[in-house]
Design a protein around this motif. Structure first.
Motif, mmCIF file in Angstrom:
data_model
loop_
_atom_site.group_PDB
_atom_site.id
_atom_site.type_symbol
_atom_site.label_atom_id
_atom_site.label_comp_id
_atom_site.label_asym_id
_atom_site.label_seq_id
_atom_site.Cartn_x
_atom_site.Cartn_y
_atom_site.Cartn_z
ATOM 1 N N CYS A 61 0.799 -1.050 0.458
ATOM 2 C CA CYS A 61 -0.226 -0.326 0.286
ATOM 3 C C CYS A 61 1.031 1.201 -0.678
ATOM 4 N N ILE A 62 1.678 1.197 0.949
ATOM 5 C CA ILE A 62 2.835 2.102 1.144
ATOM 6 C C ILE A 62 3.202 2.933 -0.586
ATOM 7 N N PHE A 63 3.539 1.885 -1.290
ATOM 8 C CA PHE A 63 4.714 1.487 -3.052
ATOM 9 C C PHE A 63 3.227 1.942 -3.654
ATOM 10 N N LEU A 64 2.365 1.940 -3.786
ATOM 11 C CA LEU A 64 0.720 2.550 -4.315
ATOM 12 C C LEU A 64 0.932 3.671 -3.953
ATOM 13 N N ALA A 65 0.421 3.906 -2.441
ATOM 14 C CA ALA A 65 0.319 5.363 -2.110
ATOM 15 C C ALA A 65 1.539 6.481 -2.895
ATOM 16 N N PHE A 66 2.818 6.080 -2.531
ATOM 17 C CA PHE A 66 3.542 6.927 -3.913
ATOM 18 C C PHE A 66 4.008 6.556 -5.484
ATOM 19 N N TYR A 67 2.919 5.950 -6.168
ATOM 20 C CA TYR A 67 3.361 6.045 -7.097
ATOM 21 C C TYR A 67 1.901 6.426 -7.815
ATOM 22 N N PHE A 68 1.036 6.782 -7.496
ATOM 23 C CA PHE A 68 -0.235 6.887 -7.608
ATOM 24 C C PHE A 68 0.449 8.650 -7.143
ATOM 25 N N LEU A 69 1.166 9.057 -6.366
ATOM 26 C CA LEU A 69 0.831 10.099 -5.612
ATOM 27 C C LEU A 69 0.923 11.521 -7.229
ATOM 28 N N GLN A 70 1.752 11.298 -8.280
ATOM 29 C CA GLN A 70 2.030 11.974 -8.866
ATOM 30 C C GLN A 70 0.330 12.370 -9.842
ATOM 31 N N VAL A 71 -0.116 11.261 -9.688
ATOM 32 C CA VAL A 71 -1.298 11.163 -10.991
ATOM 33 C C VAL A 71 -2.971 11.667 -9.981
ATOM 34 N N SER A 72 -2.681 11.335 -8.983
ATOM 35 C CA SER A 72 -4.468 11.598 -7.461
ATOM 36 C C SER A 72 -3.841 11.304 -7.182
ATOM 37 N N TYR A 73 -4.422 12.760 -5.657
ATOM 38 C CA TYR A 73 -4.070 12.688 -4.601
ATOM 39 C C TYR A 73 -5.117 12.115 -3.939
ATOM 40 N N ALA A 74 -6.424 11.610 -4.115
ATOM 41 C CA ALA A 74 -6.815 10.898 -3.069
ATOM 42 C C ALA A 74 -6.951 9.461 -3.406
ATOM 43 N N THR A 75 -6.104 9.281 -4.598
ATOM 44 C CA THR A 75 -5.857 7.632 -4.527
ATOM 45 C C THR A 75 -4.296 8.144 -3.386
ATOM 46 N N MET A 76 -3.182 8.247 -3.345
ATOM 47 C CA MET A 76 -2.298 8.170 -2.286
ATOM 48 C C MET A 76 -2.713 8.388 -0.865
ATOM 49 N N THR A 77 -4.190 9.232 -0.574
ATOM 50 C CA THR A 77 -4.695 9.552 0.132
ATOM 51 C C THR A 77 -4.925 8.225 1.139
ATOM 52 N N PHE A 78 -5.909 7.502 0.131
ATOM 53 C CA PHE A 78 -6.873 5.797 0.273
ATOM 54 C C PHE A 78 -6.119 5.287 0.786
ATOM 55 N N PHE A 79 -4.603 5.124 0.353
ATOM 56 C CA PHE A 79 -3.856 3.664 0.331
ATOM 57 C C PHE A 79 -3.066 4.305 2.238
ATOM 58 N N ILE A 80 -2.941 5.312 2.188
ATOM 59 C CA ILE A 80 -2.147 5.986 3.647
ATOM 60 C C ILE A 80 -3.008 5.613 4.431
ATOM 61 N N SER A 81 -3.594 5.649 4.266
ATOM 62 C CA SER A 81 -4.574 5.200 5.246
ATOM 63 C C SER A 81 -5.320 3.816 5.526
ATOM 64 N N ILE A 82 -5.041 2.802 5.085
ATOM 65 C CA ILE A 82 -5.396 1.722 4.320
ATOM 66 C C ILE A 82 -4.655 1.442 5.910
ATOM 67 N N VAL A 83 -3.252 2.176 5.146
ATOM 68 C CA VAL A 83 -1.798 1.349 6.067
ATOM 69 C C VAL A 83 -1.361 1.796 7.213
ATOM 70 N N LEU A 84 -2.491 3.646 7.340
ATOM 71 C CA LEU A 84 -2.722 3.840 9.644
ATOM 72 C C LEU A 84 -3.227 2.214 9.712
ATOM 73 N N CYS A 85 -4.385 2.491 8.510
ATOM 74 C CA CYS A 85 -5.856 1.153 10.201
ATOM 75 C C CYS A 85 -4.540 -0.182 10.313
ATOM 76 N N LEU A 86 -3.984 -0.498 9.758
ATOM 77 C CA LEU A 86 -3.308 -1.713 9.769
ATOM 78 C C LEU A 86 -2.331 -1.784 10.441
ATOM 79 N N VAL A 87 -1.337 -0.372 10.251
ATOM 80 C CA VAL A 87 -0.664 0.279 11.738
ATOM 81 C C VAL A 87 -1.131 -0.028 13.054
#
Length: 677
Positions: A440-466
């Motif tokens: 999810c961290i990888f996907l978050a920063f892979y999509f950072l330049q394309v979609s800020y919402a997608t990046m936030t989506f994956f980072i939120s998933i990471v926080l839930c897992l942590v």
């Protein structure tokens, strides 16, 4: 099934120069290696406080995203300064822990200084981000003064690991990036050819298909602009002779771009034969030779120009492929790097500098978010401040800020919803949760330049897992995070609209002023007798300005905007795209030795149209135009390209503010009007 080469071609077409893949890999590897080093220290040397791990992970992210200096040495210096700033603000946060009110005020001072540091360029931006996130983490984890030496291990490890990943494992290499960007150009040309092949085999090209082709044209322009940045240029920015390998490569890239655009423009008028498009895709020399002969027999028919445009694209694509092959064999060793000779510009420390106005906006938004966040939670208000700070990143107007705030809110809500499900399903299974978090961290920063919402989506998933792995995951905690995030997003949006507001139309006015000036410079250059590389460089400036116009206009057509006229926005952008294309045709075709009074009259007429349209700024995006009807005009690109380019530039400029019953105007109408006085 994709073969390996097909997948690589697809990846390069969608991720030019693999820049997104590289950044995501750098961030992910830095986080993983930093965590493993800290874990090894924890297990074999000394126990580390949680704050050391938190700072190590967060600064691993900042080191991969915020450090943008050129060269490994400059990057290392920036990281070391960032590390010192991090240690300093963490020490301040720890020292003020017992005085929470004072600590909160100091946090605002840190935010103000971190934001204002952007006036010092990339290094100031990076150090500011290190300082902001470190104070945030220091206040969040609240280590004791006795733990400070151990806490410092986290930032130091992240800085050293980040530099090793950036300089050794995944280093910058402009020759490699140039090769990959050229492969991306070829991949996007292939996408255009595949779309044309699909269209010419069916019925007439409809408006939806035209819009898709224009989008493909924009995507091609985007990667061409990227490729051009990797080609070393002389200090003046203009090549001296075609004997220079870099100049030859620049010409091939310019030619391929122009040929692809011409194929699209002429296919709108008269679709090419399917067999020809297929022959270009397959590089079928026999079939292409047959169409070369046919082109002469139908040269005075509309489809004759389309056939010639496709043949031109076929040749340009083959030359580009040849350049790619040479790059793969030699690594472009014949092209010498150019030293960065840019002189630092004097810094304006007044509020006339937009970066200082932005710093004030960020500070006020953070103060408001802090106040309302504290009302919601004394322990978790940091999330509100974080959201208010980050919604201003990479924005040009209040519309951009509102879009980013909405993206962050939506990404957080949906990310927490999915993250809650995932964390519940794999609760107590760290062997599964840790790899999922890394992905999810990888996907978050892979999509950072394309979609800020997608990046936030994956980072939120990471926080839930942590949260799930640390045993603190509760529904109330997640609701609180959503609430604090929305407070921060709302605070940022409110301040962007009230304090030093940069209207979306204001940002668009500025971008349009630069575009009109670039077009005026091209026409003036022709009037001064310039040709060759000088005109090519001027037309490339128009390309870059057009990209800025599209970025500035984006919020106008969004669903939240007061100006929700996406059809009109696309229509107006299509006019600017058309004008930019004809400017490139003009730059390629103009021959100073063949200039005559007719061309001078055309130039004067176009300059008059620019003088009429430029002062009106973005008003053209609010004009209600009638649906375009084809004029059936034959476009002889293969002959008199300079004259035609000037005529079509005039025609496009007239369409910005139409006052006639038939659209589009016939080419040359601007000239007729200018002669009538």
């Amino acid at each position: 099934m994709f073969s390996g080469f097909q997948f690589r071609d697809w990846l390069l077409a969608n991720d030019p120069a693999l820049s997104r893949l590289r950044m995501a890999s750098r961030v992910t590897l830095t986080i993983v290696f930093s965590f493993l080093v800290l874990l090894a220290i924890q297990m074999f040397i000394l126990p580390l406080p949680t704050a050391a791990f938190g700072l190590g992970i967060v600064l691993s992210i900042e080191g991969g995203v915020a450090v943008r200096d050129k060269g490994n040495t400059r990057q290392l210096v920036t990281r070391l300064f960032g590390c010192l700033a991090s240690l300093g603000v963490v020490a301040i946060a720890v020292g003020l822990e017992d005085q929470r009110f004072l600590s909160d005020l100091v946090f605002l001072v840190v935010i103000a200084l971190a934001s204002a540091g952007r006036v010092f360029g990339p290094r100031g931006f990076a150090i500011g981000m290190f300082a902001f996130t470190s104070y945030f983490m220091g206040s969040y984890f609240r280590p004791s003064l006795a733990e400070l030496p151990d806490v410092a291990i986290g930032p130091v490890v992240s800085v050293l690991v980040g530099h090793l990943v950036r300089a050794v494992l995944l280093p910058d290499d402009w020759r490699r990036d140039l090769l990959r960007s050229l492969e991306s150009v070829r991949g996007r040309i292939n996408q255009i050819l595949f779309k044309l092949a699909a269209l010419v085999g069916g019925a007439e090209i409809g408006e939806a298909d035209r819009q898709e082709l224009r989008q493909l044209e924009d995507r091609l322009k985007e990667v061409v602009l990227m490729a051009e940045t990797f080609i070393p240029r002389p200090p003046g920015g203009v090549f001296d002779a075609t004997a220079d390998p870099a100049a030859e490569l620049a010409i091939r890239l310019f030619d391929a771009h122009l040929a692809a655009e011409s194929a699209i423009v002429l296919s709108f008028q008269s679709p090419p034969p399917f067999a020809l498009v297929h022959a270009v895709i397959e590089a079928d020399a026999v079939e292409l030779g047959r169409y070369e002969e046919m082109a002469e027999t139908i040269k005075d028919q509309p489809q004759g120009e389309t056939v010639r445009a496709l043949l031109w694209l076929g040749r340009a694509r083959q030359e580009l492929t040849q350049a790619i092959g040479e790059g793969q064999a030699s690594g472009f060793s014949g092209i010498d790097a150019v030293m960065d000779t840019a002189q630092p510009q004097p810094i304006d420390f007044s509020f006339a500098n937009p970066l200082l106005r932005l710093a004030l906006q960020i500070t006020l938004a953070s103060a408001i978010a802090m106040g309302f966040g504290l009302l919601l939670s004394r322990e978790r208000w940091f999330w509100a401040v974080l959201a208010s700070f980050l919604v201003f990143t990479n924005t040009n107007s209040r519309g951009d800020t509102a879009m980013r705030a909405l993206s962050r809110s939506l990404g957080t809500v949906f990310g927490i919803a999915i993250g809650l499900v995932l964390a519940t399903m794999i609760s107590g299974e760290p062997d599964i949760a840790i790899p999922v978090a890394a992905i999810c961290i990888f996907l978050a920063f892979y999509f950072l330049q394309v979609s800020y919402a997608t990046m936030t989506f994956f980072i939120s998933i990471v926080l839930c897992l942590v949260y799930g792995m640390t045993g603190v995951l509760t529904l109330d905690l997640l609701k609180l995070r959503i609430g604090e995030t929305m407070i921060g997003a709302a605070a940022g949006t409110a301040v962007a609209f009230v304090v030093f507001p940069t209207r979306t139309r204001g940002a668009l006015d500025t971008a349009l002023a630069h575009w009109f000036q670039a077009l005026r410079d091209l026409l003036a250059g022709i009037g001064e007798g310039k040709s060759g590389f000088e005109l090519m460089a001027l037309s490339q400036t128009i390309d870059a300005c057009y990209r800025d116009v599209t970025v500035a206009a984006r919020p106008l057509g969004s669903s939240w905007s007061v100006v929700t006229r996406p059809g009109q926005i696309r229509q107006t952008l299509a006019i600017f795209l058309s004008c930019t294309y004809w400017a490139r045709i003009l730059a390629k075709s103009y021959d100073a030795s063949a200039a005559d009074d007719n061309l001078k009259t055309l130039i004067a007429a176009d300059l008059a149209l620019i003088d009429n349209a430029a002062p009106r700024g973005s008003t053209c995006f609010l004009i209600q135009r009638k649906a375009s009807r084809t004029t059936g005009r034959h476009l002889p690109l293969s002959r008199e390209g300079a004259r035609l380019g000037l005529e079509m530039i005039g025609s496009a400029l007239e369409r910005l503010y139409p006052d006639a019953d038939v659209l589009p105007f016939a080419a040359g109408e601007a000239i007729a009007r200018s002669k009538q006085g």
